[in-house]
Design an enzyme around this catalytic site. Structure first.
Site, mmCIF file in Angstrom:
data_model
loop_
_atom_site.group_PDB
_atom_site.id
_atom_site.type_symbol
_atom_site.label_atom_id
_atom_site.label_comp_id
_atom_site.label_asym_id
_atom_site.label_seq_id
_atom_site.Cartn_x
_atom_site.Cartn_y
_atom_site.Cartn_z
ATOM 1 N N ASP A 143 0.886 -1.167 0.000
ATOM 2 C CA ASP A 143 0.000 0.000 0.000
ATOM 3 C C ASP A 143 0.925 1.218 0.000
ATOM 4 O O ASP A 143 2.145 1.080 -0.226
ATOM 5 C CB ASP A 143 -1.011 -0.030 1.167
ATOM 6 C CG ASP A 143 -0.371 0.197 2.532
ATOM 7 O OD1 ASP A 143 0.881 0.320 2.611
ATOM 8 O OD2 ASP A 143 -1.108 0.251 3.531
ATOM 9 N N HIS A 144 0.371 2.404 0.234
ATOM 10 C CA HIS A 144 1.191 3.623 0.176
ATOM 11 C C HIS A 144 2.332 3.576 1.195
ATOM 12 O O HIS A 144 3.419 4.085 0.939
ATOM 13 C CB HIS A 144 0.319 4.859 0.400
ATOM 14 C CG HIS A 144 -0.601 4.727 1.575
ATOM 15 N ND1 HIS A 144 -1.737 3.949 1.538
ATOM 16 C CD2 HIS A 144 -0.527 5.246 2.832
ATOM 17 C CE1 HIS A 144 -2.337 4.004 2.723
ATOM 18 N NE2 HIS A 144 -1.623 4.783 3.526
ATOM 19 N N CYS A 184 3.166 -3.198 4.005
ATOM 20 C CA CYS A 184 2.313 -2.055 4.379
ATOM 21 C C CYS A 184 3.004 -1.345 5.545
ATOM 22 O O CYS A 184 4.215 -1.517 5.736
ATOM 23 C CB CYS A 184 0.882 -2.481 4.687
ATOM 24 S SG CYS A 184 0.641 -3.547 6.111
ATOM 25 N N GLY A 185 2.280 -0.541 6.303
ATOM 26 C CA GLY A 185 2.939 0.188 7.385
ATOM 27 C C GLY A 185 3.559 -0.749 8.404
ATOM 28 O O GLY A 185 4.728 -0.611 8.779
ATOM 29 N N THR A 186 2.761 -1.708 8.849
ATOM 30 C CA THR A 186 3.240 -2.672 9.844
ATOM 31 C C THR A 186 3.446 -4.073 9.275
ATOM 32 O O THR A 186 4.171 -4.879 9.862
ATOM 33 C CB THR A 186 2.195 -2.815 10.971
ATOM 34 O OG1 THR A 186 0.945 -3.201 10.365
ATOM 35 C CG2 THR A 186 2.003 -1.515 11.737
ATOM 36 N N GLY A 201 -1.942 -5.669 8.585
ATOM 37 C CA GLY A 201 -3.163 -5.711 7.765
ATOM 38 C C GLY A 201 -2.989 -6.596 6.545
ATOM 39 O O GLY A 201 -3.915 -7.330 6.158
ATOM 40 N N HIS A 260 8.745 -23.977 10.509
ATOM 41 C CA HIS A 260 7.641 -24.561 11.276
ATOM 42 C C HIS A 260 6.286 -24.439 10.578
ATOM 43 O O HIS A 260 5.437 -25.316 10.724
ATOM 44 C CB HIS A 260 7.521 -23.883 12.647
ATOM 45 C CG HIS A 260 8.625 -24.244 13.595
ATOM 46 N ND1 HIS A 260 8.491 -24.162 14.962
ATOM 47 C CD2 HIS A 260 9.884 -24.689 13.381
ATOM 48 C CE1 HIS A 260 9.615 -24.537 15.546
ATOM 49 N NE2 HIS A 260 10.487 -24.849 14.597
ATOM 50 N N ARG A 270 7.313 -33.276 12.440
ATOM 51 C CA ARG A 270 6.221 -32.974 13.369
ATOM 52 C C ARG A 270 5.413 -31.746 12.947
ATOM 53 O O ARG A 270 4.281 -31.568 13.382
ATOM 54 C CB ARG A 270 6.768 -32.795 14.786
ATOM 55 C CG ARG A 270 7.569 -31.528 15.007
ATOM 56 C CD ARG A 270 8.186 -31.488 16.398
ATOM 57 N NE ARG A 270 8.739 -30.186 16.729
ATOM 58 C CZ ARG A 270 9.945 -29.758 16.321
ATOM 59 N NH1 ARG A 270 10.689 -30.518 15.536
ATOM 60 N NH2 ARG A 270 10.388 -28.559 16.692
ATOM 61 N N HIS A 271 6.003 -30.903 12.105
ATOM 62 C CA HIS A 271 5.292 -29.696 11.674
ATOM 63 C C HIS A 271 4.266 -29.988 10.577
ATOM 64 O O HIS A 271 3.334 -29.214 10.374
ATOM 65 C CB HIS A 271 6.283 -28.648 11.167
ATOM 66 C CG HIS A 271 7.342 -28.314 12.177
ATOM 67 N ND1 HIS A 271 7.041 -27.736 13.389
ATOM 68 C CD2 HIS A 271 8.677 -28.509 12.157
ATOM 69 C CE1 HIS A 271 8.167 -27.583 14.087
ATOM 70 N NE2 HIS A 271 9.176 -28.049 13.357
ATOM 71 N N ARG A 281 0.608 -30.412 11.646
ATOM 72 C CA ARG A 281 0.090 -29.150 12.207
ATOM 73 C C ARG A 281 -0.312 -28.216 11.072
ATOM 74 O O ARG A 281 -1.356 -27.565 11.116
ATOM 75 C CB ARG A 281 1.143 -28.501 13.103
ATOM 76 C CG ARG A 281 1.451 -29.362 14.322
ATOM 77 C CD ARG A 281 2.688 -28.935 15.059
ATOM 78 N NE ARG A 281 2.987 -29.878 16.133
ATOM 79 C CZ ARG A 281 4.117 -29.915 16.801
ATOM 80 N NH1 ARG A 281 5.082 -29.047 16.526
ATOM 81 N NH2 ARG A 281 4.315 -30.801 17.747
HETATM 82 C C1 RB5 Z 1 -1.933 2.643 6.584
HETATM 83 O O1 RB5 Z 1 -1.941 3.835 7.287
HETATM 84 C C2 RB5 Z 1 -1.702 1.470 7.548
HETATM 85 O O2 RB5 Z 1 -2.839 1.268 8.321
HETATM 86 C C3 RB5 Z 1 -1.363 0.215 6.769
HETATM 87 O O3 RB5 Z 1 -0.239 0.460 5.979
HETATM 88 C C4 RB5 Z 1 -1.010 -1.018 7.582
HETATM 89 O O4 RB5 Z 1 -0.039 -0.745 8.541
HETATM 90 C C5 RB5 Z 1 -2.126 -1.806 8.103
HETATM 91 O O5 RB5 Z 1 -1.938 -2.862 8.728
#
Ligand code: RB5
Length: 146
Positions: free
Chosen positions: A8-9, A65-67, A70, A98, A132-133, A136
């Site tokens: 994403d951005h 994405c940012g984190t 998502g 795993h 073993r994995h 699962r």
């Molecule tokens: C965008 O602002 C942010 O929410 C997205 O990039 C992401 O981190 C979502 O999980």
């Protein structure tokens, strides 16, 4: 080996740099966008990459994405996908060994490019451990058809 990439951005810049990195390493890359850093919704790109992997068009997916959170949540909705949100090389190895992860989701805002390259290198270099994995992962994937 074919990689499908999306972002994403917030992950746009690193997605482009990681695409170049993979190409330099000799891998094939399908870039599912976006093509600009305009604000977009991450599920729209997660699903493109997830379908490439689920349909066998790509061997693995990389979503930024940012984190990365998502992207993992959205990609994991697609049957056949095992997407893992990874922020350390150690976890990159474990999600392959795993969990047989087939998509890795990365943070473009909290993890620098060099660390994400190292994470990707480790992800690629690590085989699924089986043993073993195996059962699962099979049990996890059976949830797709419930
Ligand atoms: C965008 O602002 C942010 O929410 C997205 O990039 C992401 O981190 C979502 O999980």
């Amino acid at each position: 080996m074919v990689f499908s990439l999306g972002a994403d951005h917030a992950g746009f810049e690193q997605k482009n740099q990681l695409a170049s990195f993979l190409i330099e390493q000799g891998y094939d890359v399908i870039d599912r966008g976006p093509e600009t850093d305009d604000r977009v919704d991450y599920p729209d790109y997660a699903v493109r990459v997830a379908r490439d992997v689920a349909d066998g068009v790509a061997d693995y997916g990389v979503l930024v994405c940012g984190t990365g959170i998502g992207m993992a949540m959205a990609a994991d909705k697609v049957p056949g996908i095992r997407a893992a949100n990874i922020i350390t090389p150690e976890f990159a190895a474990l999600c392959r060994e795993h969990n047989n992860a087939n998509i890795i989701t990365l943070s473009g805002r909290f993890v620098d490019l060099e660390t994400n390259k190292e994470i990707l290198r480790t992800f690629i270099a690590t085989e699924f451990g089986g043993g073993r994995h195996e059962q699962r992962v099979e049990k996890m994937m059976a949830l797709d058809s419930e």
